[in-house]
Design a protein around this motif. Sequence first.
Motif, PDB file in Angstrom:
ATOM      1  N   GLN A  77       0.824  -1.211   0.000  1.00 23.37           N
ATOM      2  CA  GLN A  77       0.000   0.000   0.000  1.00 23.37           C
ATOM      3  C   GLN A  77       0.856   1.259   0.000  1.00 23.37           C
ATOM      4  O   GLN A  77       0.547   2.240  -0.696  1.00 23.37           O
ATOM      5  N   SER A  81       1.020   4.163  -3.021  1.00 23.64           N
ATOM      6  CA  SER A  81       0.782   5.598  -2.816  1.00 23.64           C
ATOM      7  C   SER A  81       2.006   6.419  -3.205  1.00 23.64           C
ATOM      8  O   SER A  81       1.882   7.534  -3.715  1.00 23.64           O
ATOM      9  N   SER A  84       2.183   6.656  -7.371  1.00 20.05           N
ATOM     10  CA  SER A  84       0.839   6.705  -7.963  1.00 20.05           C
ATOM     11  C   SER A  84       0.792   7.441  -9.301  1.00 20.05           C
ATOM     12  O   SER A  84      -0.225   7.385  -9.994  1.00 20.05           O
TER      13      SER A  84
END
Length: 399
Positions: A77, A81, A84
């Motif tokens: 995760q 991020s 991105s």
Amino acid sequence: MNILNDTISVFSPEELDAERKVLTEFANLKNSQIFEHIFIYRMMLRKQNVINIHHPSDILGTDSCELILPSLHRTLQTVLSNNSDSPEFHLLDIGAGSGEIIDWCFAKELKKNVQMNRQNIIHLVEPNSNLLQIYQQKLCEYSHLSQGIVYNGRVQDYFDINDDANDDIRDKLRMEIPLPFIPLDFINCIHMINYLVQKDDPSNDIISFCKFNYSLLKPGGAIYIAYLDVLDLFDFNDEDNDYNEENFRQIAPIRNSLLYEGNIIDHLHSSELNECEVDYESDDTIETNSRGSHKRKIKTIPKFNSYKLPNSLYAKTLADISVLLLIDQLPKVKNDESRFDIRLLENILDQVKEAAMTPAREGKKKRFGLERGMRGGEMVWKIDLPLIISIIRKEQVYS
């Protein structure tokens, strides 16, 4: 797990029958088949009444898959991020196995990229042809995951090139061993680090492995490593072996020094590994490559963190527990077509049987943490083998 009386005075007919079957099974195996018989047929064994494994809790043989998932999700995760703004997300799975991790983590986390019109590309390195085929079939089940580079071989082949080899040989080897063409976002290395060993210098393979993978990362990317902390539990001396027993005993302490205590970070600080070219959208960029794409150089720095988690392995018989403990001997087993040296397993089995028959001292556990109890509605044997998780990140330096 509910612990029962774990000391036995005589081996049951079921135990003796299991021992005969296991020794016959492994006496007929080639070295290249050992990993599959340890990890797929024992460690990933399903609990009673489970038809298909849908979650790590369905697995009888180990806690490690459940323990890995939380930190694997968090790490992925964070990388998603961080990176991105890229149109593609590149993930390399080394020692990919049969691909259960797709169902448990990758498919769910990478589905977030679909909303941002990012393509997910999974690259694979796996020496076992059968496991690689199963992994590739799993990939086909998910429309948002695409297959990238596939190499059916050892990861060492990427960096273990003889120093005496001339440039032509080196170039030929690199042509035969495919690599992704662009930097990677995430590199996954679960239950494969135990295979890394260099006979003359036990630290060499691990350092070379980490430097090689770190060089492939883009800024914001991460390497996720998980392995069982085997500690050279079994002495096996044989004049016919081609490994140095003294060096072999150093492998686990050196591996933990680098990948648990974090000393690998000292080998990742070179400017060569931390100057990266990235795409740059502005018209005033400094450099343009041969394809006309704008590039700029940025600096990065390695970051490291690790965990040691209590973990256990489980099996219905002492013979199968002994097979699981072969993990400790993997550096001695070449991934080739030679017949497996059954004496490695026989030596482990003898010591496990001795531990089962020896009462534990007051306030102490048996050797290997050997216990007997219930798991998933079945009577099983249990041993303790800690799980170590190491995460190496390549972070951008902002001036």
